[in-house]
Enzyme design. Structure first.
Site, PDB file in Angstrom:
ATOM      1  N   CYS A 195       3.606  -1.474   1.047  1.00 26.33           N
ATOM      2  CA  CYS A 195       4.778  -2.073   1.703  1.00 26.33           C
ATOM      3  C   CYS A 195       5.364  -3.197   0.854  1.00 26.33           C
ATOM      4  CB  CYS A 195       4.421  -2.590   3.092  1.00 26.33           C
ATOM      5  SG  CYS A 195       3.083  -3.797   3.120  1.00 26.33           S
ATOM      6  N   HIS A 224       1.933  -7.410   6.444  1.00 32.57           N
ATOM      7  CA  HIS A 224       2.867  -6.312   6.195  1.00 32.57           C
ATOM      8  C   HIS A 224       4.176  -6.888   5.670  1.00 32.57           C
ATOM      9  CE1 HIS A 224       4.600  -2.376   6.603  1.00 32.57           C
ATOM     10  NE2 HIS A 224       5.466  -2.740   7.532  1.00 32.57           N
TER      11      HIS A 224
END
Length: 372
Positions: free
Chosen positions: A32, A317
């Site tokens: 990510c 994330h």
């Protein structure tokens, strides 16, 4: 993306140009950090245009000639020439190249998006500089895209200028590079000593309930050098008390600002994430420029934000927000959504010192008032 993708494509068809593409990127376990930065760079239109042009000159690259830029160009070309407006693409070859070149990104641990951005831009610079040198020395460089750097930016081949070469200015430099001037003023004789240094992005210390403007102001605040930190003044020929400050001498076309959200806490003997609320405006005036800087105030418009989600530097994330044709979109790996402009404010941070929310981490601004 199923039904959501169909709805998105319908909405895009009504509001966006026919030729624009909005594709999610597949996550290979922990990529990510890479996907969020790639989306921000893809929607940096002048950067995208240069990468696509590079790709047009390198349509058939052998394995021996492959590098990070050829892989990036292949990915951008793949996205740009999709028949559909939306979908998901797997940036497998690019990620494999990143891991092959840099062991830091090989593990399945959480990686830092800013470290990746820094590595990517510097590696692209290295590639373009090597190709420019090959071209200037009479060699044949398969990887083109160098022709636009000839003229004032061409390598001198060591002839003239005392046998020294002129610095190579690549299109990455032209987009992202700015210049800082470090001014030190001797408090005895008032002589100012200035030293220039270039940057591709600026890392800013942050405080609770602050703004990007105040962070930039603190970045350029005056510091007094005294006691054991006295400055050696060449004119006085001795150590003297002095004042120093860092100001922006040349403002870049693309201003990348990294908010230093991860701070080492000695009591904990580890890094902790600062969830401070830092307001970043959609329009920014760069006021902390040097007196001799071209243009007193550079004006910028926000076009992308890389957001960190989570409580610390070792887990979490990354997602990204991008502005395209006056609309904002939210990219979370494979998922893409249109969001309202007001939603950008939700990523300023928290009024609590530590919280598990989404925080702006890297900001990308494009300059509006170009200085020729």
């Amino acid at each position: 993306m199923g039904i959501t993708g169909s709805k998105l494509e319908k909405a895009l068809g009504d509001q966006f140009p026919e030729g624009e593409r909005y594709f999610g990127l597949e996550n290979f376990g922990n990529t990510c950090y890479c996907n969020s930065v790639l989306q921000a760079l893809y929607f940096c239109v002048p950067f995208r245009d240069q990468v696509l042009e590079y790709g047009s000159h390198n349509k058939s690259v052998g394995e021996n000639d492959e590098n990070l830029l050829t892989c990036l160009a292949e990915l951008f070309v793949q996205i740009n020439y999709q028949k559909k407006k939306t979908g998901v693409i797997a940036p497998k070859r690019f990620v494999q190249r990143v891991k092959k070149q840099n062991e830091l990104f090989r593990s399945y641990m959480h990686q830092d998006a800013h470290e990746f951005l820094n590595y990517l831009l510097n590696d692209l610079v290295d590639i373009l500089e090597k190709e420019a040198k090959t071209s200037a020395n009479g060699g044949t460089s398969q990887n083109s895209g160098i022709h636009q750097e000839k003229g004032a930016n061409a390598v001198s081949n060591g002839y003239g200028n005392g046998g020294q070469t002129q610095p190579i200015v690549t299109w990455v430099h032209k987009l992202f590079q700015g210049t800082l001037t470090n001014e030190t003023r001797c408090l005895c004789c008032e002589t100012i000593t200035a030293r220039d240094e270039t940057f591709l992005d600026l890392s800013l210390d942050i405080e609770q309930n602050s703004s990007i403007t105040s962070c930039l102001r603190n970045f350029s605040s005056t510091e007094t050098l005294n006691a054991e930190d006295k400055f050696f003044c060449d004119k006085c020929c001795s150590l003297q008390e002095a004042q120093k400050r860092m100001k922006i001498k040349v403002a870049p076309q693309i201003l990348a600002l990294h908010l230093k959200r991860f701070k080492y806490i000695e009591q904990l003997a580890r890094y902790k994430k600062l969830s401070y609320r830092v307001v970043f405006p959609l329009e920014l005036k760069l006021c902390n420029t040097a007196d001799d800087a071209p243009g007193s105030e550079a004006e910028y418009s926000l076009f992308a934000v890389v957001v960190h989600v989570g409580t610390g530097p070792n887990h979490g994330h990354y997602v990204s927000l991008v502005k395209s044709h006056n609309h904002w979109l939210f990219f979370d790996d494979e998922n893409v959504e249109i969001i309202d402009e007001s939603a950008v404010q939700t990523f300023f941070g928290s009024t609590q010192e530590y919280s598990n929310s989404e925080h702006g981490y890297i900001l990308f601004y494009e300059r509006l008032d170009q200085v020729v």
